[in-house]
Design a protein around this motif. Structure first.
Motif, short mmCIF file in Angstrom:
data_model
loop_
_atom_site.label_atom_id
_atom_site.label_comp_id
_atom_site.label_asym_id
_atom_site.label_seq_id
_atom_site.Cartn_x
_atom_site.Cartn_y
_atom_site.Cartn_z
N ARG A 1 36.61 33.32 40.66
CA ARG A 1 37.35 34.35 41.39
C ARG A 1 38.59 34.71 40.59
O ARG A 1 39.54 33.93 40.51
N LEU A 2 38.56 35.89 39.99
CA LEU A 2 39.69 36.35 39.18
C LEU A 2 40.72 37.04 40.06
O LEU A 2 40.39 37.91 40.86
N TRP A 3 41.96 36.62 39.91
CA TRP A 3 43.08 37.25 40.59
C TRP A 3 43.97 37.84 39.51
O TRP A 3 44.40 37.14 38.59
N LEU A 4 44.27 39.12 39.62
CA LEU A 4 45.09 39.82 38.63
C LEU A 4 46.52 39.93 39.13
O LEU A 4 46.76 40.38 40.26
N ILE A 5 47.45 39.55 38.28
CA ILE A 5 48.89 39.75 38.52
C ILE A 5 49.31 40.80 37.52
O ILE A 5 49.30 40.55 36.31
N PHE B 1 37.99 41.93 39.60
CA PHE B 1 38.99 41.06 40.22
C PHE B 1 38.76 40.96 41.71
O PHE B 1 38.49 41.95 42.38
N ASP B 2 38.88 39.75 42.22
CA ASP B 2 38.73 39.52 43.65
C ASP B 2 40.00 39.86 44.41
O ASP B 2 39.95 40.30 45.56
N ARG B 3 41.12 39.63 43.78
CA ARG B 3 42.41 39.90 44.42
C ARG B 3 43.36 40.51 43.39
O ARG B 3 43.28 40.24 42.20
N LEU B 4 44.27 41.32 43.91
CA LEU B 4 45.33 41.92 43.10
C LEU B 4 46.66 41.43 43.66
O LEU B 4 47.00 41.72 44.81
N CYS B 5 47.37 40.66 42.87
CA CYS B 5 48.70 40.18 43.26
C CYS B 5 49.71 41.24 42.84
O CYS B 5 49.92 41.47 41.65
N VAL B 6 50.31 41.89 43.84
CA VAL B 6 51.23 42.99 43.59
C VAL B 6 52.66 42.46 43.66
O VAL B 6 53.14 42.11 44.75
#
Length: 174
Positions: A80-84, A101-106
């Motif tokens: 599970r890739l999370w992008l920051i 990406f599974d999640r985007l850290c904003v």
């Protein structure tokens, strides 16, 4: 979730590198660069299926833009890739949806207006508002993080992340 080591990535299509990152004045620098494909192979071998692998888009903070080349190229099967990444607008959030990406850290400090997070919450469930921290305080302003986290809750978010800029670690809270 315990803090998870984040993988800093820099470069353009076909020439991405990973390495150690240092944070200063809102931007990151990469040291000891290694070919991204080699690093991703190592990560795949040292993680389990469905493990979270946070990726830090180093260049986006330096140039204040979303690196769409990275979004299009980065894949890690079974993880599970999370992008920051530096995200300014809802358009940036929409642009990330074409990636793996599974999640985007904003990062809270990168958005143009807090309404971006409100719109993002209505648009998708993949966004996680994120505060960059140093020694328990906002790494950009030095202010306490509790008021920022309270604003996330008022926007309707039940989850958020803290990114320790010195340890290059992401902690998910949800």
């Amino acid at each position: 979730m315990s803090p998870v080591r984040t993988i800093p990535v820099s470069g353009r299509r076909g020439a991405f590198v990973c390495g150690d990152a240092t944070f200063h004045s809102g931007t990151f620098s990469i040291h000891s660069p290694q070919d991204m494909k080699d690093v991703m192979t190592q990560i795949h071998g040292s993680t389990q299926r469905d493990d979270i692998v946070p990726i830090l888009d180093v260049d986006s903070f330096d140039r204040r833009y979303l690196n769409t080349d990275l979004i299009k190229e980065l894949r890690l099967r079974g993880r599970r890739l999370w992008l920051i990444s530096y995200v300014r607008s809802v358009d940036d959030i929409i642009d990330t949806m074409c990636g793996a990406f599974d999640r985007l850290c904003v990062p809270y400090h990168s958005i143009d207006d807090p309404d971006v997070l409100i719109e993002a919450h209505e648009l998708t469930e993949c966004v996680i508002p994120t505060v960059f921290v140093r020694e328990g305080k906002d790494a950009i302003t030095g202010d306490p993080v509790d008021p920022i986290l309270g604003s996330f809750r008022r926007m309707g978010y039940d989850e958020y992340a803290l990114f320790d800029v010195d340890g290059c670690e992401l902690t998910y809270c949800g």
